[in-house]
Design a protein around this motif. Structure first.
Motif, short mmCIF file in Angstrom:
data_model
loop_
_atom_site.label_atom_id
_atom_site.label_comp_id
_atom_site.label_asym_id
_atom_site.label_seq_id
_atom_site.Cartn_x
_atom_site.Cartn_y
_atom_site.Cartn_z
N PRO A 258 0.85 -1.20 0.00
CA PRO A 258 0.00 0.00 0.00
C PRO A 258 0.88 1.25 0.00
O PRO A 258 2.01 1.19 0.47
N PHE A 259 0.38 2.34 -0.57
CA PHE A 259 1.16 3.58 -0.56
C PHE A 259 1.25 4.09 0.87
O PHE A 259 0.22 4.36 1.50
N PRO A 260 2.47 4.23 1.40
CA PRO A 260 2.62 4.54 2.82
C PRO A 260 2.14 5.93 3.21
O PRO A 260 1.82 6.16 4.37
N THR A 261 2.09 6.86 2.25
CA THR A 261 1.68 8.21 2.62
C THR A 261 0.16 8.38 2.54
O THR A 261 -0.34 9.45 2.83
N MET A 262 -0.54 7.31 2.12
CA MET A 262 -1.98 7.47 1.90
C MET A 262 -2.81 6.68 2.93
O MET A 262 -2.38 5.65 3.42
N SER A 263 -4.02 7.19 3.17
CA SER A 263 -4.94 6.49 4.05
C SER A 263 -5.53 5.29 3.31
O SER A 263 -5.29 5.11 2.11
N LYS B 143 -7.44 6.06 8.35
CA LYS B 143 -6.17 5.60 8.94
C LYS B 143 -5.19 5.19 7.83
O LYS B 143 -5.61 4.83 6.74
N PRO B 144 -3.88 5.24 8.13
CA PRO B 144 -2.92 4.86 7.08
C PRO B 144 -3.08 3.40 6.66
O PRO B 144 -3.37 2.54 7.50
N SER C 251 -0.84 1.43 5.95
CA SER C 251 0.21 0.61 6.55
C SER C 251 -0.13 0.21 7.98
O SER C 251 0.61 -0.54 8.60
N LEU D 26 6.64 0.29 -4.79
CA LEU D 26 5.63 1.35 -4.77
C LEU D 26 5.46 1.95 -6.15
O LEU D 26 4.35 2.22 -6.60
N VAL E 110 -0.01 10.75 6.84
CA VAL E 110 -1.36 10.44 7.33
C VAL E 110 -1.33 10.30 8.85
O VAL E 110 -0.40 9.74 9.40
#
Lengths: 258, 302
Positions: free
Chosen positions: A96-101, A144-145, A147, B186, B300
Motif C-alpha cells: 500500500p502507498f505509505p503516505t496514503m490512508s 487511517k494509514p 500501513s 511502490l 497520514v
C-alpha cells in the motif's frame, strides 16, 4: 468484462539474457489460471509481460504476441499505461502507498487518473473494499494509514486498489507468499469470488494453493541455470494434478523434482 | 585424497561455558574506547554551545535586540539590535532556497528516475565536484560574473547566487538518497494502476520521500546561512535595515559578527558578537524544528 488472453511465440529478455522462451498459451476469461514451476523458471516474468510491466526494468524487452481478445498488447502505438488500466496486478509483498490512508489507497488509481468527483470515489472505494472482503473490517477507519493494517489486510487492500480501476484481467504474483495461513485462506476465498468478473492469473509456489484455487494450471521449468524458462504443459487443474501428460510435471507436483 | 584422521576426543567441556576472561576484557576495552570517542566528539559541541550561550544569552533578553538595527551605534556604545542582520540573513536564505530547491530536486529526480548512461554519470560527477568547491571560490566566481562581466553592484542577490552554488549539491545529494530509498514496489504498484510515470513520481515517490527531502533542504540551508566568504566578497555590511536584495548593502549575521569582532576589545562589541552568534544558532534550530513539523504535516495521521 473479462477478456481472453492469447499468447503466441513469446520471448522475454533482460538485456541479453533470455528469461522466457517461446511460450504459447491461452487463458480463458472468467477463470483462474495458476502458473507453477521452480524458482527462476520465468513464470513471474511471463506474468509481467501481460500488463507490460516487464519493460519497466531497464534493458528488459519482449518479442512475440500477447492478444487481449483481438488486440495485441505489443502492437506499435499501444500505450503501456492504457494496458495497465485494463490489466491489473497484485504483487508478492503487500505494497500500500505509505503516505496514503486506506481510502486514498483504494481511490489512488482513479484519483491519479483525474477522477475528482467525491461521490463517485466514495462509491468506488466502498464497492472495491466490499469486493476485496475488507469493507467490514475497515469501514469505520478509512482515514487511517494503509500501513496500519495487518499483512493480510494490506494485501486485500492492494486487491481492492487493483479492482477499483475496473480491470478486465487481474494478475497476481505470489499474492500469499508473505501471508499467514488464515490470511492466505481469506485471499483464496476472495479469488473465487473475483473470478466471476475477471480473468485471473496467479503465480504460486504452493501446489496445494494452485490445486485449490485454479481451474487451469500451467507448468513451467528451466533446463538449468542461465537457460530460459519454458512452458511444459497447460491443462485443467484436476487433470494436471491427477494425470499430467509430461513426466517433468508429474515429478514436480509429486515432489520428485529434478 | 588425504585420509581424514578423527581427532582424539577432546576433554569433556561444558557446551555453554561462561564467557572467557580474555573476551570479557576485550569487550570492556572496546566499550570504553567507543564511549571515549563519543565523549571526544561531543566535547567541542558542548563547549561551543556553552560558550555561546553563556556569553551571548544576556543581550538576547534585551527588548531592542530583536527589533532594532545598529544604525548610529558605535562599537563603544551599548544598545541597538540585530534586526537588520536577522532580516538580511533570512532574506538571503529565502532567495537561495527559492532558487536552489527546484533545481536540486529536479536534478535528483532526473538522476534517480530518468538518468541513464553517460550524461547521468557526468551530472553525478559535476555534483560531486560542486560539493567540494570552497565557498570563497563560489563567491569569486559570482563576483567575476556579476560584477566584472555584467558590471552590476555588489548586492545581496549576488550573495544568494553564490550560496545557490553551495546549496544545490547538498540538496541534490540528500534528495537523491531519499528517492533511492523509495521501494521499487511502490512505483510498480502505481504503474500497475495505469498511472503514468511522471504522475507516479509527483504523487507517490515524492510524497513518500518528502520528510527526508525536507530534512536535506534544512541541512543545506543551515550550511548556507553560516557562510561568510560570499558575504565578505559580495555583500558588504551595513548597520541599517535594507530589504531590497537588488539595491544597496544588506547586513547578515555573519558579517554583523565580523564587524563587531574588529572591535572586540570593547565590551559592547564583544557582547554583540556572542549574542549574534547565538542568534544564528537559534535561527538554524528554529528552521530545523519547522522542517520537522512540516514533514510530519504531510503524512497520514496514525
Amino acid at each position: 468484462m473479462a477478456k481472453r488472453i492469447d499468447v503466441s511465440g513469446l520471448d522475454a529478455f533482460y538485456g541479453h539474457f533470455k528469461a522466457v522462451e517461446d511460450v504459447s498459451l491461452t487463458v480463458e476469461p472468467r477463470s483462474v489460471t495458476a502458473f507453477i514451476g521452480p524458482s527462476g523458471c520465468g513464470k513471474s516474468t511471463l506474468l509481467r509481460t501481460f500488463n507490460r510491466m516487464h519493460e519497466v526494468i531497464p534493458g528488459a524487452r519482449v518479442s512475440g504476441k500477447v492478444m487481449l481478445d483481438d488486440e495485441n498488447l505489443y502492437d506499435d502505438g499501444v500505450d503501456p499505461v492504457a494496458v495497465r488500466r485494463t490489466v491489473g496486478m497484485v504483487f508478492q509483498r503487500p505494497n500500500p502507498f505509505p503516505t496514503m490512508s486506506i481510502y486514498d489507497n483504494v481511490a489512488a488509481g482513479l484519483r491519479l487518473n483525474g477522477v475528482k468527483n467525491k461521490k463517485v470515489l466514495d462509491e468506488v472505494v466502498e464497492r472495491s473494499l466490499k469486493r476485496a472482503n475488507l469493507w467490514g473490517e475497515v469501514h469505520d477507519r478509512l482515514g487511517k494509514p494503509g500501513s496500519s493494517l495487518s499483512g493480510g489486510q494490506q494485501q486485500r487492500l492492494c486487491i481492492a486498489r487493483a479492482v477499483a480501476v475496473e480491470p478486465q484481467v487481474l494478475l497476481m504474483d505470489e499474492p500469499c507468499s508473505a501471508l499467514d495461513p488464515i490470511s492466505t485462506l481469506a485471499i483464496e476465498d476472495l479469488i473465487q469470488d473475483l473470478k466471476d468478473r475477471y480473468t485471473i492469473i496467479i503465480v504460486t509456489h504452493n501446489m496445494q494453493q494452485a490445486a485449490r484455487v485454479s481451474d487451469r494450471t500451467a507448468f513451467f521449468t528451466i533446463a538449468g541455470a542461465g537457460k530460459p524458462g519454458r512452458l511444459v504443459e497447460i491443462g485443467d487443474t484436476a487433470e494436471m494434478f491427477s494425470r499430467p501428460a509430461e513426466k517433468a510435471t508429474e515429478d514436480y507436483i509429486t515432489g520428485r523434482f529434478g | 585424497m588425504a585420509v581424514v584422521t578423527s581427532s582424539p576426543p577432546a576433554p569433556t567441556k561444558r557446551l555453554l561455558e561462561s564467557e572467557s576472561a580474555g573476551r570479557r576484557a576485550r569487550n570492556r576495552l572496546a566499550t570504553v574506547l567507543m564511549a571515549a570517542c563519543l565523549l571526544i566528539a561531543m566535547l567541542p559541541l558542548i563547549w561551543i554551545l556553552w560558550t555561546v550561550v553563556s556569553r551571548g544569552a544576556g543581550l538576547l533578553g534585551d527588548s531592542t535586540w530583536w527589533t532594532n538595527s545598529q544604525r548610529g551605534i558605535t562599537s563603544r556604545r551599548v544598545g541597538g539590535g540585530a534586526y537588520h542582520a536577522i532580516v538580511g540573513t533570512l532574506v538571503m536564505a529565502l532567495m537561495t532556497a527559492v532558487i536552489s530547491v527546484p533545481i536540486a530536486i529536479g536534478t535528483a529526480i532526473y538522476l534517480v528516475e530518468y538518468g541513464r548512461g553517460r550524461f547521468a554519470k557526468l551530472v553525478t560527477f559535476m555534483v560531486d565536484v560542486l560539493t567540494g568547491i570552497p565557498s570563497i571560490v563560489a563567491a569569486l566566481f559570482i563576483y567575476a560574473l556579476w560584477v566584472t562581466a555584467f558590471g552590476f553592484q555588489r548586492v545581496s542577490f549576488a550573495v544568494s547566487l553564490a550560496l545557490v552554488l553551495l546549496m544545490v549539491p547538498v540538496v541534490v545529494r540528500s534528495t537523491e538518497e531519499m528517492l533511492r530509498l523509495v521501494p521499487r514496489d511502490l512505483r510498480e504498484a502505481s504503474y500497475a494502476l495505469g498511472v503514468p510515470r511522471w504522475k507516479t513520481i509527483v504523487k507517490v515517490v515524492l510524497p513518500t520521500a518528502f520528510s527526508g527531502i525536507v530534512t536535506g533542504i534544512m541541512l543545506g540551508l543551515a550550511r548556507v546561512m553560516g557562510e561568510t566568504a560570499p558575504l565578505l566578497i559580495l555583500g558588504p555590511y551595513t548597520s541599517s535595515i535594507n530589504l531590497n536584495p537588488f539595491d544597496g548593502n544588506m547586513a547578515a549575521l555573519p558579517t554583523f559578527i565580523n564587524q563587531d569582532r574588529n572591535n572586540q576589545a570593547l565590551d559592547p562589541a564583544f557582547d554583540r558578537v556572542w549574542a549574534a552568534a547565538l542568534t544564528l544558532i537559534l535561527i538554524v534550530m528554529v528552521l530545523s524544528v519547522l522542517g520537522r513539523l512540516l514533514s510530519r504535516f504531510g503524512t497520514v495521521k496514525k
